[in-house]
Design a protein around this motif. Sequence first.
Motif, PDB file in Angstrom:
ATOM      1  N   ILE A 225       5.242   5.660   6.039  1.00  0.00           N
ATOM      2  CA  ILE A 225       5.187   6.274   4.706  1.00  0.00           C
ATOM      3  C   ILE A 225       4.698   7.721   4.779  1.00  0.00           C
ATOM      4  CG2 ILE A 225       2.864   5.412   4.115  1.00  0.00           C
ATOM      5  CD1 ILE A 225       5.941   5.695   1.751  1.00  0.00           C
TER       6      ILE A 225
ATOM      7  N   GLY B 118       0.812  -1.219   0.000  1.00  0.00           N
ATOM      8  CA  GLY B 118       0.000   0.000   0.000  1.00  0.00           C
ATOM      9  C   GLY B 118       0.842   1.262   0.000  1.00  0.00           C
TER      10      GLY B 118
ATOM     11  N   ALA C 285       2.121   1.862  -3.357  1.00  0.00           N
ATOM     12  CA  ALA C 285       1.017   2.344  -4.202  1.00  0.00           C
ATOM     13  C   ALA C 285       0.810   3.842  -4.009  1.00  0.00           C
ATOM     14  CB  ALA C 285      -0.257   1.573  -3.873  1.00  0.00           C
ATOM     15  N   LEU C 286       0.929   4.306  -2.764  1.00  0.00           N
ATOM     16  CA  LEU C 286       0.787   5.746  -2.497  1.00  0.00           C
ATOM     17  C   LEU C 286       1.853   6.541  -3.256  1.00  0.00           C
ATOM     18  CD1 LEU C 286       0.090   5.692   1.366  1.00  0.00           C
ATOM     19  CD2 LEU C 286      -1.551   6.277  -0.440  1.00  0.00           C
TER      20      LEU C 286
ATOM     21  N   MET D 217       1.037   6.419  -7.085  1.00  0.00           N
ATOM     22  CA  MET D 217      -0.058   7.329  -7.449  1.00  0.00           C
ATOM     23  C   MET D 217       0.440   8.767  -7.507  1.00  0.00           C
ATOM     24  SD  MET D 217      -3.298   6.716  -8.108  1.00  0.00           S
ATOM     25  CE  MET D 217      -4.341   5.676  -7.089  1.00  0.00           C
ATOM     26  N   ARG D 218       1.295   9.124  -6.558  1.00  0.00           N
ATOM     27  CA  ARG D 218       1.837  10.487  -6.544  1.00  0.00           C
ATOM     28  C   ARG D 218       2.745  10.730  -7.760  1.00  0.00           C
ATOM     29  NH1 ARG D 218       0.449  15.465  -4.535  1.00  0.00           N
ATOM     30  NH2 ARG D 218       2.175  16.753  -5.237  1.00  0.00           N
TER      31      ARG D 218
ATOM     32  N   HIS E  37      -2.870  14.424  -0.520  1.00  0.00           N
ATOM     33  CA  HIS E  37      -1.542  14.453  -1.145  1.00  0.00           C
ATOM     34  C   HIS E  37      -1.366  13.266  -2.082  1.00  0.00           C
ATOM     35  CE1 HIS E  37       2.687  15.344  -1.694  1.00  0.00           C
ATOM     36  NE2 HIS E  37       2.974  14.092  -1.394  1.00  0.00           N
ATOM     37  N   THR E  38      -1.818  12.097  -1.636  1.00  0.00           N
ATOM     38  CA  THR E  38      -1.864  10.915  -2.496  1.00  0.00           C
ATOM     39  C   THR E  38      -2.822   9.918  -1.862  1.00  0.00           C
ATOM     40  OG1 THR E  38      -0.558   9.247  -3.695  1.00  0.00           O
ATOM     41  CG2 THR E  38       0.098   9.725  -1.415  1.00  0.00           C
ATOM     42  N   TYR E  39      -3.205   8.912  -2.639  1.00  0.00           N
ATOM     43  CA  TYR E  39      -4.143   7.908  -2.108  1.00  0.00           C
ATOM     44  C   TYR E  39      -3.963   6.617  -2.869  1.00  0.00           C
ATOM     45  CZ  TYR E  39      -6.937   8.465  -6.330  1.00  0.00           C
ATOM     46  OH  TYR E  39      -7.342   8.463  -7.629  1.00  0.00           O
ATOM     47  N   THR E  40      -4.539   5.560  -2.327  1.00  0.00           N
ATOM     48  CA  THR E  40      -4.638   4.298  -3.060  1.00  0.00           C
ATOM     49  C   THR E  40      -6.011   3.702  -2.776  1.00  0.00           C
ATOM     50  OG1 THR E  40      -3.677   2.106  -3.431  1.00  0.00           O
ATOM     51  CG2 THR E  40      -3.575   2.957  -1.190  1.00  0.00           C
ATOM     52  N   VAL E  41      -6.497   2.927  -3.703  1.00  0.00           N
ATOM     53  CA  VAL E  41      -7.711   2.153  -3.464  1.00  0.00           C
ATOM     54  C   VAL E  41      -7.264   0.722  -3.192  1.00  0.00           C
ATOM     55  CG1 VAL E  41      -9.965   1.458  -4.327  1.00  0.00           C
ATOM     56  CG2 VAL E  41      -8.953   3.653  -5.049  1.00  0.00           C
ATOM     57  N   VAL E  42      -7.581   0.270  -2.001  1.00  0.00           N
ATOM     58  CA  VAL E  42      -7.140  -1.065  -1.576  1.00  0.00           C
ATOM     59  C   VAL E  42      -8.140  -2.111  -2.066  1.00  0.00           C
ATOM     60  CG1 VAL E  42      -6.623  -2.526   0.412  1.00  0.00           C
ATOM     61  CG2 VAL E  42      -6.022  -0.085   0.459  1.00  0.00           C
ATOM     62  N   HIS E  43      -7.628  -3.064  -2.831  1.00  0.00           N
ATOM     63  CA  HIS E  43      -8.484  -4.139  -3.345  1.00  0.00           C
ATOM     64  C   HIS E  43      -8.229  -5.473  -2.668  1.00  0.00           C
ATOM     65  CE1 HIS E  43     -10.294  -1.965  -6.800  1.00  0.00           C
ATOM     66  NE2 HIS E  43      -9.196  -1.230  -6.688  1.00  0.00           N
TER      67      HIS E  43
ATOM     68  N   CYS F   1      -3.347  -2.818  -4.788  1.00  0.00           N
ATOM     69  CA  CYS F   1      -3.597  -1.466  -4.285  1.00  0.00           C
ATOM     70  C   CYS F   1      -3.378  -0.547  -5.478  1.00  0.00           C
ATOM     71  CB  CYS F   1      -2.622  -1.087  -3.168  1.00  0.00           C
ATOM     72  SG  CYS F   1      -2.964  -1.854  -1.586  1.00  0.00           S
ATOM     73  N   GLU F   2      -4.413   0.169  -5.897  1.00  0.00           N
ATOM     74  CA  GLU F   2      -4.279   1.020  -7.090  1.00  0.00           C
ATOM     75  C   GLU F   2      -3.129   2.004  -6.903  1.00  0.00           C
ATOM     76  OE1 GLU F   2      -7.909   2.816  -8.553  1.00  0.00           O
ATOM     77  OE2 GLU F   2      -9.089   1.121  -7.794  1.00  0.00           O
TER      78      GLU F   2
ATOM     79  N   ILE G  70      -6.112  13.491  -6.128  1.00  0.00           N
ATOM     80  CA  ILE G  70      -5.011  14.206  -5.495  1.00  0.00           C
ATOM     81  C   ILE G  70      -5.287  15.703  -5.596  1.00  0.00           C
ATOM     82  CG2 ILE G  70      -2.566  14.782  -5.740  1.00  0.00           C
ATOM     83  CD1 ILE G  70      -2.069  11.835  -6.445  1.00  0.00           C
TER      84      ILE G  70
ATOM     85  N   LEU H 203       7.557  11.779  -1.658  1.00  0.00           N
ATOM     86  CA  LEU H 203       7.121  10.429  -2.038  1.00  0.00           C
ATOM     87  C   LEU H 203       7.665   9.970  -3.389  1.00  0.00           C
ATOM     88  CD1 LEU H 203       3.671  10.826  -0.499  1.00  0.00           C
ATOM     89  CD2 LEU H 203       4.937   8.687  -0.293  1.00  0.00           C
TER      90      LEU H 203
END
Lengths: 381, 138
Positions: A245, A142, A145-146, A149-150, B65-71, A197-198, B109, A251
């Motif tokens: 994190i 995860g 993944a953060l 994404m950034r 600031h940032t994110y994730t989608v947890v699957h 985790c996207e 974001i 990041l």
Amino acid sequence: MRRDRLAAIVGVAESELGETPHRTVLQLQAQAAKAALAEAGLEKGDVDALFCAGNWAWSTNLMLAEYLGITPRYTDTTNIGGSSFEAHVGHAVAGIQAGLFDVALICYGSTQRSQRLRGHVPPDAPLTEQFERPFGLPTPVGAYALAAMRHMHEYGTTSEQLAEIAVATRKWATLNDKAFMREPITIEDVLNSRLICEPLHLLDCCLVTDGGGAVVVVSERVAQRCRTRPVWVLGHGETHTHHTIANMPDLTTTGAAVSGRRAMEMAGVRHDEIDVVEIYDSFTITVLLTLEALGFCKPGEGGPFVSGQRTAPGGPFPMNTNGGGLSYCHPGMYGIFLLIEAVRQLRGECGSRQVPDARLALVHGTGGVLSSTATVILGRD
Amino acid sequence: MAHGIPRPVEDADSRPFWEGCREGVLRIQRCASCGRHVFYPRLLCPHCFSDQLSWVEASGAGRIHTYTVVHRAFGPFQADVPYVVALVDLDEGVRMMTRILGDRSSVRIGARVRVEFVEADEGLVLPYFRVMDEATAS
């Protein structure tokens, strides 16, 4: 150009890899330690410094040294995650340079796959972890993944570009009969694998395997009487920037910017002189961020840099030539295997995956959640 | 409500923070020496090493600031998938991990968010955030 021979790696070995339910974590390290010393022509009694990291004992060195029958006069249990072993090389070099010992044995082992150690959620979140663990971010994926994404947000990096790394690494694995996953994959395969985790898919993630490894670092004096051709440690650097994190300073910039520069300056080498790179690939994004932070490309240019299979066999930038943590093996803390492959490449032992005339290698470990980095520059005569 | 979420071990650094969550107040620290806000809470300011840290109430507003989608999740979190975990920068200049509530399509974001306290498990109140309406966001 200054290229001091700080110390030499004269022995490297893996244990049985993959799925080893019939082995203990101590047996795996014993296998690797014996083989690494044997190829150098050294005895157990020659070892005067022991380095190990792992989470299978409260003091890995006490248990392992007793099990192997070694009484070291120098001991180092530095555990900064997967990059620990690159740091161990740096510490071994420092000790050898200071005249504290001549023969250092670095060991790692894990039976995480057979013991199904992954995926357990602990009941408590102590100390600084209490501000992250209750929110359910799967770790470590995860956190990576953060960062991914950034990076996509800042630079327009795409999932296709990350997939290029997984595909190229798998091509190397097809050339390594020790690799766990050897079926070729395509970019579409990566994009169609399930989301974890996207934006990271299953095939953006490293394997979960068992395995162990050992590396023997010696003084120049001892190297003269070893059986193997010495691979010289020319430079090293290490740092860590955060533990959780949320506290990573930036990041998209890892500590490789610090540890890599230090290692390369110590070795007196330029990027274009390096023949082969072994870069920690816990996830595809780990590699992309590391390439940028090491300065092989500019910040944000990692995507174009890896596109068109530039890091695959036959490409202009041979990287992760054993098939990496993505396809060869990944027993939790992968860094020792980066060193093993780089040494074999520099000795010219890699058969169909051999990088022609490899003389200089960069080895780079990353640990935790992009938390720690350690870089080693290796070269042969 | 999930069961078995890892419990924060409230300690000498963190107790006022978690008490605040239960009271519906988002507390962070501020350093009297250098003037900067600090999160997570600690004994010394990580910027200037001063021990002159005191608790202040945060505005509760910030930006993703940032994110994730947890699957793929484990244990108590499996029932929640897919869910959004983010790093939010509070207006006071500190970053914290959190969950983002509400419609996933609103999550991006840079989006403005505001804290909401949620009893995530029995007796465990966590500071989650929700994307603000366009009209109220600033």
